[in-house]
Design an enzyme around this catalytic site. Structure first.
Site, mmCIF file in Angstrom:
data_model
loop_
_atom_site.group_PDB
_atom_site.id
_atom_site.type_symbol
_atom_site.label_atom_id
_atom_site.label_comp_id
_atom_site.label_asym_id
_atom_site.label_seq_id
_atom_site.Cartn_x
_atom_site.Cartn_y
_atom_site.Cartn_z
ATOM 1 N N GLU A 1 -17.637 65.813 -66.262
ATOM 2 C CA GLU A 1 -17.567 65.813 -64.801
ATOM 3 C C GLU A 1 -18.060 67.169 -64.321
ATOM 4 O O GLU A 1 -19.116 67.281 -63.710
ATOM 5 C CB GLU A 1 -16.144 65.536 -64.329
ATOM 6 C CG GLU A 1 -16.003 65.436 -62.817
ATOM 7 C CD GLU A 1 -14.546 65.276 -62.375
ATOM 8 O OE1 GLU A 1 -14.333 64.865 -61.217
ATOM 9 O OE2 GLU A 1 -13.626 65.576 -63.163
ATOM 10 N N ASP B 1 -8.386 59.443 -57.704
ATOM 11 C CA ASP B 1 -7.358 59.872 -56.739
ATOM 12 C C ASP B 1 -7.720 59.267 -55.381
ATOM 13 O O ASP B 1 -8.228 59.969 -54.497
ATOM 14 C CB ASP B 1 -7.309 61.400 -56.646
ATOM 15 C CG ASP B 1 -7.153 62.070 -58.008
ATOM 16 O OD1 ASP B 1 -6.028 62.106 -58.517
ATOM 17 O OD2 ASP B 1 -8.176 62.525 -58.557
ATOM 18 N N HIS C 1 -8.301 54.581 -64.908
ATOM 19 C CA HIS C 1 -8.321 56.017 -64.619
ATOM 20 C C HIS C 1 -7.747 56.261 -63.230
ATOM 21 O O HIS C 1 -8.469 56.266 -62.222
ATOM 22 C CB HIS C 1 -9.767 56.530 -64.706
ATOM 23 C CG HIS C 1 -9.907 58.019 -64.655
ATOM 24 N ND1 HIS C 1 -10.334 58.770 -65.728
ATOM 25 C CD2 HIS C 1 -9.695 58.908 -63.654
ATOM 26 C CE1 HIS C 1 -10.387 60.044 -65.396
ATOM 27 N NE2 HIS C 1 -9.990 60.154 -64.128
#
Length: 330
Positions: free
Chosen positions: A195, A274, A12
């Protein structure tokens, strides 16, 4: 002791979201673009909450305008991943940012990304595969265009299709047509859920999109019946603890549900999402998880074996990765 040299498998990772801030600043300077609001006083990415994060993400991505930009980005990202022990990574790629969902332009961007990935495999020993993602808050119609790009370029390298973006916009079922297109093209499926959308968003993604993996999925902890379903079905969760903590979903590493998920037998994996946005790396994720839950090499071997078996790659690649993991344990 740092776990930097432990071989790691990451499922991911957003390619643009992994861009080092200095890389983006350099692009902006060369192109005379003013993106000063993207960075804090220390030169890192600056955002206040998830919605602002999405805005900063898209502003930074605006500097990436050509296939060559993406070639350089891919090399930079993979070099950093390899330095943290990653031997295999699956990265989310968005035709929305690569040619405006035009199939012809997308092919040029994809060629550049794949060429860089091949170079990184030769130079750094890291293997990459691509997962096309539609952007939820861009809407279902654009998602269909993205799915067409994915279907037209599906193959041994572009192997998956997913859904990312703001979970608070729309419902998974709104994107069922795009996912059906991708499925018919032979692509394997994942979706961000659980999330910001809560536990029900995980159930909706599973039932309405028929995905085999869930990106994040951590809000499933709020629904014991859903946790049982995830365990029984063997659904793999692409968990990104550092991201969740940085965005305020959980207060600390010890309060993150990944520990409980693992103890309950759920198939969990670890990723960075990220990484420069959240000041993390795969090494930091492993080190902090070891500190929080007392996880040892055996646990991380289990996590990585789960990730390899869930990877959207061919059987030969999977077998080679398993051999690399086994060799590291010897």
């Amino acid at each position: 002791m740092s776990l930097k040299n432990v071989p790691k498998v990451e499922l991911h990772l957003h390619l643009e979201g992994a861009a080092p801030p200095a890389f983006i600043r350099g692009l902006a300077k060369r192109k005379n673009m003013d993106i000063s609001g993207v960075f804090d006083a220390d030169g890192g990415y600056a955002f206040t909450d998830f919605r602002h994060f999405l805005q900063v993400y898209e502003a930074a991505t605006a500097t990436l305008q050509t296939p060559e930009d993406y070639h350089r980005l891919t090399l930079a990202v993979l070099e950093e991943s390899a330095a943290n022990g990653v031997i295999y990574t699956e990265s989310f790629l968005s035709p929305d940012f690569c040619g405006g969902r035009d199939v012809g332009a997308w092919r040029e961007y994809l060629h550049a990304i794949r060429d860089a990935a091949d170079q990184a495999e030769r130079e750094f020993g890291i293997v990459m595969r691509g997962i096309v993602t539609c952007i939820r808050h861009f809407g279902p119609e654009k998602a269909r265009q993205t799915a067409l790009c994915a279907a037209e370029t599906a193959g041994d390298w572009l192997t998956g299709f997913g859904l990312a973006g703001d979970e608070r916009v729309g419902k998974p079922k709104d994107f069922a047509y795009a996912f059906d297109m991708a499925r018919e093209a032979g692509l394997r499926l994942t979706a961000h859920a659980g999330e910001w959308g809560g536990a029900q968003s995980v159930r909706d993604a599973l039932h309405d999109l028929r995905v085999e993996r869930i990106g994040h999925g951590v809000r499933a902890a709020e629904d014991p019946a859903l946790v049982e379903e995830l365990a029984e079905t063997g659904t793999v969760l692409e968990v990104c603890p550092g991201s969740n903590i940085a965005l305020g979903l959980f207060r600390s590493w010890r309060s993150h549900p990944i520990g409980g998920f693992f103890d309950k037998g759920l198939k969990v994996t670890v990723s960075t999402d990220d990484p420069p946005f959240f000041h993390t790396s795969m090494t930091r994720e492993y080190d902090r998880l070891a500190d929080a839950f007392g996880w040892d090499d055996a646990v991380f071997t289990t996590l990585n074996t789960t990730a390899v078996n869930a990877a959207f790659c061919d059987d030969d690649t999977r077998a080679a990765l398993l051999r690399r993991l086994e060799k590291s344990d010897a």
